[in-house]
Scaffold this active site. Sequence first.
Site: not given
Ligand code: AMP
Length: 136
Positions: A29-30, A88, A93, A95
């Site tokens: 995760d970025i 988001e 996905h 975590h």
């Molecule tokens: P959520 O959809 O609420 O589970 O959150 C999406 C997650 O994806 C967040 O923790 C972001 O930091 C992560 N994220 C978004 N874009 C990227 C990316 N390009 N590379 C890695 N992680 C990402």
Amino acid sequence: MASIFSRIVAGEIPSYKVAEDDRHYAFLDINPVAEGHVLVIPKREVDYIFDLTDDEYAALQVFAKHVAEALRQAIPCRKVGMAVLGLEVPHAHIHLIPMQSEGDMDFRRDKLTLSPERMAEIAQSIASKFRKTPLQ
Ligand code: AMP
């Protein structure tokens, strides 16, 4: 339009990859809540995790389990926590977060800022422990 995660799988957007098989991809995760915060995704783009087929859902969880085993070997922690939010990014996905305490699962906390070098080092460390078959 393809999700940002599909574009990562396609190699159009860079990622810190930790594991991959024919149907799944795992990467850092970025904006990590803890060092070693990993996202595990199915390559097939589905927004809501519970819209995966039963087979896809089970396979994703088994793949995540193998990633979690590698994660626990690479990053000292009490246990690896698992969470699904998906508010988001509209691409299912999981975590995976190495936990020292309950607070490590708090997504409202300030995220860590790690250097690209440290991110690459963490990803490489997890990748080196990853095995597709379950550890005995
Ligand atoms: P959520 O959809 O609420 O589970 O959150 C999406 C997650 O994806 C967040 O923790 C972001 O930091 C992560 N994220 C978004 N874009 C990227 C990316 N390009 N590379 C890695 N992680 C990402």
